[in-house]
Design an enzyme around this catalytic site. Structure first.
Site, PDB file in Angstrom:
ATOM      1  N   LYS A 277      -3.623  16.741 101.798  1.00 28.09           N
ATOM      2  CA  LYS A 277      -2.996  16.990 100.744  1.00 28.09           C
ATOM      3  C   LYS A 277      -1.619  16.345 100.042  1.00 28.09           C
ATOM      4  O   LYS A 277      -1.285  15.824 100.826  1.00 28.09           O
ATOM      5  CB  LYS A 277      -2.453  18.558 100.947  1.00 28.09           C
ATOM      6  CG  LYS A 277      -3.571  19.637 101.163  1.00 28.09           C
ATOM      7  CD  LYS A 277      -3.041  21.110 101.425  1.00 28.09           C
ATOM      8  CE  LYS A 277      -3.606  22.212 101.674  1.00 28.09           C
ATOM      9  NZ  LYS A 277      -4.672  22.559 100.716  1.00 28.09           N
ATOM     10  N   ARG A 351     -12.378  28.229 106.489  1.00 32.51           N
ATOM     11  CA  ARG A 351     -13.654  28.761 106.734  1.00 32.51           C
ATOM     12  C   ARG A 351     -14.425  28.272 108.120  1.00 32.51           C
ATOM     13  O   ARG A 351     -15.162  29.028 108.530  1.00 32.51           O
ATOM     14  CB  ARG A 351     -14.704  28.189 105.600  1.00 32.51           C
ATOM     15  CG  ARG A 351     -14.925  26.728 105.319  1.00 32.51           C
ATOM     16  CD  ARG A 351     -15.657  26.430 104.252  1.00 32.51           C
ATOM     17  NE  ARG A 351     -14.500  26.464 103.156  1.00 32.51           N
ATOM     18  CZ  ARG A 351     -14.977  26.118 101.829  1.00 32.51           C
ATOM     19  NH1 ARG A 351     -15.814  25.822 101.393  1.00 32.51           N
ATOM     20  NH2 ARG A 351     -13.872  26.116 100.898  1.00 32.51           N
TER      21      ARG A 351
HETATM   22  N1  BES Z   1      -5.217  26.711 102.373  1.00 37.57           N
HETATM   23  C1  BES Z   1      -5.934  26.222 101.301  1.00 37.57           C
HETATM   24  C2  BES Z   1      -6.359  26.947 100.197  1.00 37.57           C
HETATM   25  C3  BES Z   1      -4.957  27.521  99.262  1.00 37.57           C
HETATM   26  C4  BES Z   1      -4.570  26.859  98.197  1.00 37.57           C
HETATM   27  C5  BES Z   1      -4.308  28.469  99.658  1.00 37.57           C
HETATM   28  C6  BES Z   1      -3.603  27.078  97.285  1.00 37.57           C
HETATM   29  C7  BES Z   1      -3.126  28.759  98.927  1.00 37.57           C
HETATM   30  C8  BES Z   1      -2.745  28.351  97.776  1.00 37.57           C
HETATM   31  C9  BES Z   1      -7.210  25.755 101.963  1.00 37.57           C
HETATM   32  O1  BES Z   1      -7.556  25.496 103.241  1.00 37.57           O
HETATM   33  C10 BES Z   1      -7.825  24.534 101.218  1.00 37.57           C
HETATM   34  O2  BES Z   1      -7.338  23.353 101.150  1.00 37.57           O
HETATM   35  N2  BES Z   1      -8.892  24.717 100.293  1.00 37.57           N
HETATM   36  C11 BES Z   1      -9.427  23.611  99.541  1.00 37.57           C
HETATM   37  C12 BES Z   1     -10.693  23.699  99.613  1.00 37.57           C
HETATM   38  C13 BES Z   1     -11.677  22.445  99.223  1.00 37.57           C
HETATM   39  C14 BES Z   1     -11.330  21.473 100.114  1.00 37.57           C
HETATM   40  C15 BES Z   1     -12.931  22.777  99.160  1.00 37.57           C
HETATM   41  C16 BES Z   1      -8.892  23.717  98.257  1.00 37.57           C
HETATM   42  O3  BES Z   1      -8.851  24.921  97.755  1.00 37.57           O
HETATM   43  O4  BES Z   1      -8.717  22.925  97.567  1.00 37.57           O
HETATM   44 ZN    ZN Z   2      -7.201  23.334 103.803  1.00 36.53          ZN
END
Ligand code: BES
Ligand code: ZN
Ligand code: ZN
Length: 497
Positions: A277, A351
């Site tokens: 990220k 997930r």
């Molecule tokens: N923990 C994040 C989701 C999240 C985003 C929680 C903002 C709280 C605030 C999750 O693990 C994630 O990174 N999801 C990705 C999924 C994608 C790679 C399909 C996302 O939301 O970008």
């Molecule tokens: Zn994530």
């Protein structure tokens, strides 16, 4: 600073005591009529400007030190029909408590309007009172243990009444117990990730959730290996801090209404892994275990309230990090259920760990499963920061949770749960891929989870990525992560009991 609160509801008003404040509500329409009458009745004098400002200005909250009479401080809230919600008392009282941290008030008398004024907005008078009590506790929260300058804890006596009508001592005590659990959940979410590792999470659960009817089991890495929970192991592989699984089992004696499994995403830090990220997104990822905190807080409160329901809490706790041992895009992970996952993005890690956790929960044969997870940014794009997404095929459960959502003002919104979106998760080499297309990301995430749940067990997935983290919509969510889910679930479980 948080106050040492002594909360009562009796007819001995506090306004004549030293350093006192009085809270009073006025409807905008009746303001000119009622405000002056009220000042007269209470023998309060303000200087001219103070009252004039309150009449004129947009500001809905008046903080005025009185010129003559008691209390010393008058706090008046002006409300209007257009922006009335059942969060009025909660949000206002929380804002007042936060503001009082800068004053030297020791006695606070709160006069709330009669329930009959707001009947349409609340399911009962108890629910109306509850919203006020919650506001007091939510405002009386901080997370300042890392600040060097420590302010002294002040005592605050609070007495609350509704036109002479008092709140029962049972309700006061129950609410206090519930809100203690909410504060505990908030502490867990707000704690920085280098302190709150999976091990520290487990330690705090053991330390704080002591109850005769509660058993806590921690599965360490070795035990996860024995159980072939390779999904949890894969996501946790890169971290210096091993992954683990926390199982909580609350089983009070007596006849029990239901057996419910609660599953909570416990990613104590989400760097994204190799699909890393950007810093700005990482900043809030210490809160990626808010699902776990919701489950822990709910079970702590249920035990304190002695709810006659069996609850199993399942929390996979991992750090999603980067090292030579990282799991990688392109990997195929064989989960405990035997189903395989193709990892297309290591940042869709929630997930993956939930796949093993949900399978574990199903094995306990619960009557229903509810999971809490800060699962997708897509959910926040869809619904905004205040609202959790609810996915379920069970209308009865959906209705009951929606009712509790209204009562608790922890907002949830039912989303479409179309099975044909599963097309997006097709993998050439594994049973399922962990990544959908750009569109409908919170829905494909939910469909992924459903793949690991026994079809015979009623199931709800709540994506709490928005409301679990701090946001500017209410006074009690502005500064700190929120503990979202505990109040919602306690309302839901109490309705079953
Ligand atoms: N923990 C994040 C989701 C999240 C985003 C929680 C903002 C709280 C605030 C999750 O693990 C994630 O990174 N999801 C990705 C999924 C994608 C790679 C399909 C996302 O939301 O970008
Ligand atoms: Zn994530
Ligand atoms: Zn995550």
């Amino acid at each position: 600073m948080i106050f040492e609160l002594i909360l009562t509801s009796n007819k001995n008003r506090l306004i004549n005591k030293k350093n006192s404040a009085l809270v009073k509500f006025f409807h905008e329409k009746e303001l000119s009529k009622k405000f002056n009458l009220f000042l007269k009745q209470e023998k309060i004098e303000l200087n001219q400007n103070q009252a004039a400002n309150f009449f004129a200005k947009k500001e809905e909250l008046l903080f005025a030190f009185t010129h003559k009479g008691s209390p010393d401080l008058l706090i008046a809230k002006k409300h209007k029909d257009e922006n009335l919600t059942n969060d009025l008392l909660r949000n206002t009282l929380s804002a007042i408590i936060i503001r009082l941290k800068n004053e030297s008030i020791q006695n606070l008398e709160i006069d709330i309007p009669p329930y009959s004024d707001f009947k349409e907005l609340f399911s009962s008078e108890t629910n109306y009172f509850e919203s006020a009590l919650e506001g007091i506790y939510l405002g009386n929260y901080d997370f300042e243990i890392y600040k060097t300058e420590k302010s002294k804890k002040q005592k605050l006596n609070v007495n609350i009444m509704s036109e002479g009508k008092t709140i029962s001592s049972d309700q006061l005590l129950n609410c206090q117990n519930k809100m203690k659990a909410v504060s505990f959940a908030r502490d867990l979410v707000n704690e920085p990730a280098s302190t709150l590792t999976p091990q520290e999470l487990a330690r705090r659960v053991k330390l704080n959730l002591k109850h005769n009817s509660l058993r806590i089991k921690i599965l360490n890495k070795k035990e996860l290996q024995n159980r072939k929970m390779n999904a949890i192991l894969a996501v946790g592989a890169a971290s210096e801090n091993d992954p683990l699984l926390i199982e909580l089992h609350y089983k009070p004696s007596g006849k029990l209404k239901r057996k419910i499994a609660l599953v909570g995403k416990g990613v104590t830090y989400d760097s994204g892994g190799l699909s890393i990220k950007p810093t700005s997104s990482m900043l809030e990822m210490k809160g990626d275990m808010a699902g776990a905190a919701a489950v822990i807080g709910t079970i702590a409160a249920a035990a304190a309230l002695k709810l006659p329901i069996e609850i199993i809490g399942v929390i996979p706790a991992v750090e999603n990090m980067i090292s030579g041992k990282s799991y990688k895009p392109g990997d195929i992970v064989k989960t405990a259920s035997g189903k395989s996952i193709e990892v297309k993005d290591t940042d869709a890690e929630g997930r993956i760990i939930l796949a093993d956790a949900l399978e574990y929960a199903c094995k306990q044969k619960p009557d229903e499963i509810i999971d809490f997870a800060t699962l997708t940014g897509a959910c926040v794009v869809a619904l905004g920061e205040t609202t959790a997404a609810m996915f379920t095929k069970n209308d009865k459960l959906a209705q009951a949770l929606e009712d509790s959502s209204k009562s608790s003002f922890e907002r949830i919104w039912r989303m479409p749960f179309y099975s044909d979106y599963k097309e997006q998760l097709k993998s050439e080499m594994a049973d399922i891929s962990n990544l959908g297309t750009r569109w409908g990301g919170s829905i494909t995430a939910a469909i992924f989870l459903e793949h690991f749940v026994d079809k015979k067990i009623p199931y709800v997935h709540l994506d709490i990525a928005g409301p679990a983290l701090k946001h500017k919509f209410t006074s009690y969510t502005e500064k700190y992560d929120t503990g979202f889910g505990v109040r919602l679930m306690i309302d839901y479980l109490s309705n079953l009991a």
